[in-house]
Design an enzyme around this catalytic site. Structure first.
Site, PDB file in Angstrom:
ATOM      1  N   ASP A   1     -41.545  -5.430 -14.423  1.00 60.22           N
ATOM      2  CA  ASP A   1     -42.009  -4.170 -15.004  1.00 60.22           C
ATOM      3  C   ASP A   1     -41.292  -2.953 -14.410  1.00 60.22           C
ATOM      4  OD1 ASP A   1     -43.854  -4.926 -16.967  1.00 60.22           O
ATOM      5  OD2 ASP A   1     -45.413  -5.300 -15.471  1.00 60.22           O
TER       6      ASP A   1
ATOM      7  N   ASP B   1     -42.622 -12.147 -27.802  1.00 60.64           N
ATOM      8  CA  ASP B   1     -42.447 -12.240 -26.342  1.00 60.64           C
ATOM      9  C   ASP B   1     -41.762 -13.567 -25.986  1.00 60.64           C
ATOM     10  OD1 ASP B   1     -44.535 -10.105 -24.824  1.00 60.64           O
ATOM     11  OD2 ASP B   1     -45.130 -10.678 -26.839  1.00 60.64           O
TER      12      ASP B   1
ATOM     13  N   THR C   1     -46.213  -4.423 -24.681  1.00 60.08           N
ATOM     14  CA  THR C   1     -46.597  -5.193 -25.880  1.00 60.08           C
ATOM     15  C   THR C   1     -47.506  -4.366 -26.792  1.00 60.08           C
ATOM     16  OG1 THR C   1     -46.636  -7.067 -24.376  1.00 60.08           O
ATOM     17  CG2 THR C   1     -47.408  -7.471 -26.594  1.00 60.08           C
TER      18      THR C   1
ATOM     19  N   GLU D   1     -41.500 -13.028 -17.330  1.00 61.74           N
ATOM     20  CA  GLU D   1     -42.948 -12.820 -17.440  1.00 61.74           C
ATOM     21  C   GLU D   1     -43.677 -14.004 -18.086  1.00 61.74           C
ATOM     22  OE1 GLU D   1     -44.245  -9.445 -19.764  1.00 61.74           O
ATOM     23  OE2 GLU D   1     -46.327  -9.857 -19.308  1.00 61.74           O
TER      24      GLU D   1
ATOM     25  N   ASP E   1     -38.480  -8.920 -18.503  1.00 61.52           N
ATOM     26  CA  ASP E   1     -39.686  -8.658 -19.283  1.00 61.52           C
ATOM     27  C   ASP E   1     -39.225  -8.679 -20.738  1.00 61.52           C
ATOM     28  OD1 ASP E   1     -42.035  -7.875 -20.425  1.00 61.52           O
ATOM     29  OD2 ASP E   1     -42.478  -6.357 -18.897  1.00 61.52           O
TER      30      ASP E   1
ATOM     31  N   ILE F   1     -40.747  -8.447 -23.638  1.00 59.27           N
ATOM     32  CA  ILE F   1     -41.251  -7.223 -24.288  1.00 59.27           C
ATOM     33  C   ILE F   1     -42.120  -6.531 -23.267  1.00 59.27           C
ATOM     34  CG2 ILE F   1     -42.674  -6.173 -26.074  1.00 59.27           C
ATOM     35  CD1 ILE F   1     -42.044  -8.317 -27.947  1.00 59.27           C
ATOM     36  N   ASP F   2     -41.673  -5.390 -22.811  1.00 54.94           N
ATOM     37  CA  ASP F   2     -42.495  -4.566 -21.932  1.00 54.94           C
ATOM     38  C   ASP F   2     -43.183  -3.545 -22.834  1.00 54.94           C
ATOM     39  OD1 ASP F   2     -43.492  -3.539 -19.505  1.00 54.94           O
ATOM     40  OD2 ASP F   2     -41.947  -1.983 -19.529  1.00 54.94           O
TER      41      ASP F   2
END
Ligand SMILES: Nc1ncnc2c1ncn2[C@@H]1O[C@H](COP(=O)(O)O)[C@@H](O)[C@H]1OP(=O)(O)O
Ligand SMILES: [Mg+2]
Ligand SMILES: [Mg+2]
Ligand SMILES: [Mg+2]
Length: 368
Positions: free
Chosen positions: A305, A77, A161, A100, A156, A158-159
């Site tokens: 998101d 991330d 996770t 994020e 984001d 890593i959306d």
């Protein structure tokens, strides 16, 4: 300019040239809107996706730490956010970013081990060498408050996770917001099958949309810049529709979606997957309705998101709103504080879906 970005921009011009030449009344080729932003965003998402995939391949438990909110956050991330923010800073130094992550967990003696891993990861992914301070600074360029005026990006890194950690669906999501409206979105889905009818076939899809120009998918890390248009499904009878929803019932109520399916006469099983890959599934017609039904009434959805997925579904011919049917308001800061939940659907079934969602949530209020 990086060679990848120049190639993306050339491909974009030739795509538009082809469209213009087939249009009988066209006199000139319109310069593609946000062409540089589109090419830079694709390059950034591709590089960040490589970071994620590299981390997954040598994922070890100590690379996962638990944030206060108990969501797992990994070295990937932070690395992916640093890579995207560094690339954006190089090309658009004046653009703020709503990202994020922040660098708190990477600072000081406690953060040293993780920080070292993130710095190595970032330096393997970007062209110039970055010091630890530069990497932390790049991550913290994501602290912008957002809002209704001017332009900013939202990321984001890593959306999904949890999907990433399971080796399932996750996405790297980047969008450009100008004066409170999403104008460009890119979603990189490293584990999404290129052809949904071949779930065991090649994986790695990048979805991209610019306002007014349609939505396209291309292979992630493709050797060519070939893009194909994405269109939502043409299904008109809600009984023939299918849902997609979160794997986590804490993010979207599975019980409520089952009631909505009952009202609509849907019998096909919901596809459950993590991340904004759900918006891509609706945009390319693999699913008809993406439901995100509030579980905890106080939760505010985050702009990172939804921003990229929102424009991709719109540009693929679909519609997106909150559970009351109101448009998502990206002008209110870092969260969608004026909205609750999300419904994204193809045009043919959107109104029926909203009606069933409203009825289900109203019934729930009455029985509460
Ligand atoms: N209570 C909640 N309701 C809806 N979404 C949530 C909730 N808690 C966390 N999320 C967010 O849902 C996203 C993943 O959704 P999905 O289920 O569609 O994969 C994550 O970005 C996660 O945020 P976070 O990254 O802060 O944990
Ligand atoms: Mg998270
Ligand atoms: Mg997310
Ligand atoms: Mg995330």
């Amino acid at each position: 300019m990086a060679p990848g970005i120049a190639a993306c921009m050339r491909a974009r011009r030739s795509y538009r040239a082809g469209t213009a030449l087939t249009a009988a009344m066209a006199h000139s080729v319109r310069v593609a809107h946000l062409a540089k932003e589109r090419a830079v965003a694709i390059e950034a998402v591709e590089r960040a996706s490589r970071v994620c995939t590299a981390v997954f391949q040598r994922l070890v438990t100590e690379e996962t730490l638990t944030k206060k909110d108990k969501s797992p956050v990994t070295v990937a991330d932070f690395g992916a956010q640093a890579v995207v923010n560094a690339i954006l800073e190089r090309h658009f130094p004046d653009d703020p970013i709503v990202g994020e992550e922040d660098s708190k967990d990477l600072r000081g003696e406690d953060g040293r081990a993780l920080r070292d891993k993130v710095v190595d990861l970032v330096n393997a992914a970007v062209d110039q060498t970055m010091s630890a301070d530069e990497v932390l600074g790049a991550i913290d360029r994501g602290q912008y408050a957002g809002g209704a005026t001017g332009r900013h990006w939202t990321l984001d890194p890593i959306d999904g996770t949890k999907g990433f950690l399971r080796g399932e669906q996750f996405a790297v999501c980047l969008a450009l917001i100008v004066d409170g409206k999403v104008r460009l979105g890119v979603v990189g889905c490293p584990n999404l099958p290129v052809d949904a009818s071949q779930p065991l076939g090649d994986r790695g899809v990048l979805a991209v949309a610019v306002e007014g120009e349609g939505a396209f998918q291309r292979r992630l890390h493709a050797p060519s810049d070939l893009e194909t248009p994405m269109r939502v499904s043409a299904v008109a009878d809600p009984r023939d529709a299918s849902f997609c929803e979160s794997v986590e019932s804490g993010h979207s109520s599975h019980g409520d979606s089952a009631k909505i399916a009952g009202l609509l006469g849907i019998h096909r099983e919901s596809a459950r997957m993590d991340s904004q890959c759900k918006y891509v599934a609706v945009a390319r017609g693999n699913a008809d309705i993406y439901l995100r039904l509030p579980v905890d009434g106080s939760y505010e959805e985050k702009i990172w998101d939804h921003a990229a997925g929102n424009i991709i579904v719109h540009e693929a011919g679909g519609r997106v709103s909150d559970v009351s049917g109101a448009a998502l308001d990206f002008s209110a800061g870092r969260t969608l504080k004026h909205n609750k939940g999300v419904v994204a659907a193809s045009g043919g079934v959107f109104d029926a879906a909203i009606a069933a969602v409203k009825q289900t949530l109203a019934d729930k209020l009455q029985t509460a």
